[in-house]
Design an enzyme around this catalytic site. Structure first.
Site, mmCIF file in Angstrom:
data_model
loop_
_atom_site.group_PDB
_atom_site.id
_atom_site.type_symbol
_atom_site.label_atom_id
_atom_site.label_comp_id
_atom_site.label_asym_id
_atom_site.label_seq_id
_atom_site.Cartn_x
_atom_site.Cartn_y
_atom_site.Cartn_z
ATOM 1 N N ASN A 52 0.220 7.907 -19.801
ATOM 2 C CA ASN A 52 0.477 6.923 -20.849
ATOM 3 C C ASN A 52 1.777 6.184 -20.552
ATOM 4 O O ASN A 52 2.501 6.511 -19.604
ATOM 5 C CB ASN A 52 0.580 7.615 -22.214
ATOM 6 C CG ASN A 52 -0.634 7.373 -23.087
ATOM 7 O OD1 ASN A 52 -1.168 6.268 -23.124
ATOM 8 N ND2 ASN A 52 -1.084 8.399 -23.791
ATOM 9 N N ASP A 84 3.339 7.743 -26.591
ATOM 10 C CA ASP A 84 2.043 7.190 -26.186
ATOM 11 C C ASP A 84 2.289 5.912 -25.379
ATOM 12 O O ASP A 84 3.086 5.906 -24.459
ATOM 13 C CB ASP A 84 1.186 6.961 -27.437
ATOM 14 C CG ASP A 84 -0.296 6.926 -27.151
ATOM 15 O OD1 ASP A 84 -0.708 6.316 -26.155
ATOM 16 O OD2 ASP A 84 -1.073 7.495 -27.938
#
Length: 293
Positions: free
Chosen positions: A148, A198
């Site tokens: 990510n 993220d």
């Protein structure tokens, strides 16, 4: 700064991800990985289009020749403007049955970087890959659970990556040929209510903005030491990624998820899966175009 977060599109995506601002069109593209679909949103008119995609679509980049380069479950492809596969470029170098492509973006030399997600989560089986200008896909890093947060410093000397379940933000030195050096840990995040890192983007000052999944916030990090210098609270618990857009690139767009959430959780966070926007005090950097031939 007192941020005003606006719900600009009630997308209700299962797993909204990979927002990418098109400077030429002045629109935002993003995906719902699990639908799977590519979305096009015009913030000036409110026009919203959805284009079904044949497979799970983890990430994509704008293609200089039109359409998109995209990482689907089975591999990397070229898509037309409506999300249809026009050319398959390379297969998933991992195990497509147990891993799918996830986060990625185009670097400023026109190469497409894309990482995978290891679905069993029983070991670090994910990969980081690079598609070069000759359409060759090569594995650049492994020992990852969920790749990510791919982003590049304004001078392109550093590449950032997060491993969400491990709560790690790495940086890699990278040269003009796209060769990366040994990664180093820039920040470790503790498991807890603050969330885990993220998807992300870098602003024009080099600071790293990252969506904190399960943390109801976006944070801005100092690239020198990983310290949190700013925070944007959100009305959703599971933000997934950010992108700078608007004419001045000072609108931060934020995608979110409602994947695998209970009825009780969704009742508490009914905007989960929607698209949000907030004006910030620093501009982002225009997303480069993929230059593969």
């Amino acid at each position: 700064m007192d941020y005003q977060v606006e719900n600009v599109l009630q997308a209700q995506a299962e797993l909204g991800e990979c927002p990418v601002w098109s400077v030429s069109e002045q629109v935002l593209y993003f995906v719902d990985i699990l639908a799977p679909a590519l979305h096009r949103f015009d913030p000036q008119t409110g026009d919203h289009q959805q284009f079904p995609v044949a497979e799970h679509i983890g990430c994509f980049g704008l293609n200089a020749e039109g359409g998109f380069v995209a990482a689907l479950r089975s591999g990397v492809c070229m898509l037309d403007a409506q999300g249809k596969i026009v050319k398959r470029l390379a297969p998933n170098p991992g195990e497509a049955e147990r891993s799918r492509f996830n986060d990625g973006r185009v670097d400023r030399h026109g190469r497409f970087w894309c990482g995978t997600l290891w679905e069993p989560q029983d070991r670090p089986g994910a990969l980081l890959c690079r598609l070069d200008e000759h359409l060759q896909l090569t594995v650049q890093a492994d020992d990852i659970k969920i790749s990510n947060g791919l982003a590049f410093s304004p001078d392109s000397r550093w590449m950032y990556q997060t491993d969400t379940p491990e709560g790690i933000l790495w940086r890699y030195p990278v040269d003009e040929q796209g060769e990366i050096g040994a990664r180093e840990v820039l920040k470790r995040f503790e498991q807890g209510p603050g969330g885990l890192p993220d998807g992300a983007a870098v602003d024009s000052e080099g600071f790293y903005w990252v969506a904190m999944f399960d943390g109801s916030r976006v944070i801005r990090l100092n690239p020198a030491n990983g310290e949190i210098v700013d925070e944007i609270p959100l009305p959703v618990r599971w933000p997934t990624m950010v992108a700078f857009g608007g004419e001045d690139l000072k609108t931060l767009y934020i995608t979110s998820s409602r994947e695998d959430r209970s009825a009780e959780e969704l009742a508490e966070y009914p905007q989960s899966g929607d698209l949000f926007a907030v004006r910030v005090g620093v501009a982002g950097i225009a997303e480069p175009l993929f230059q593969g031939k």
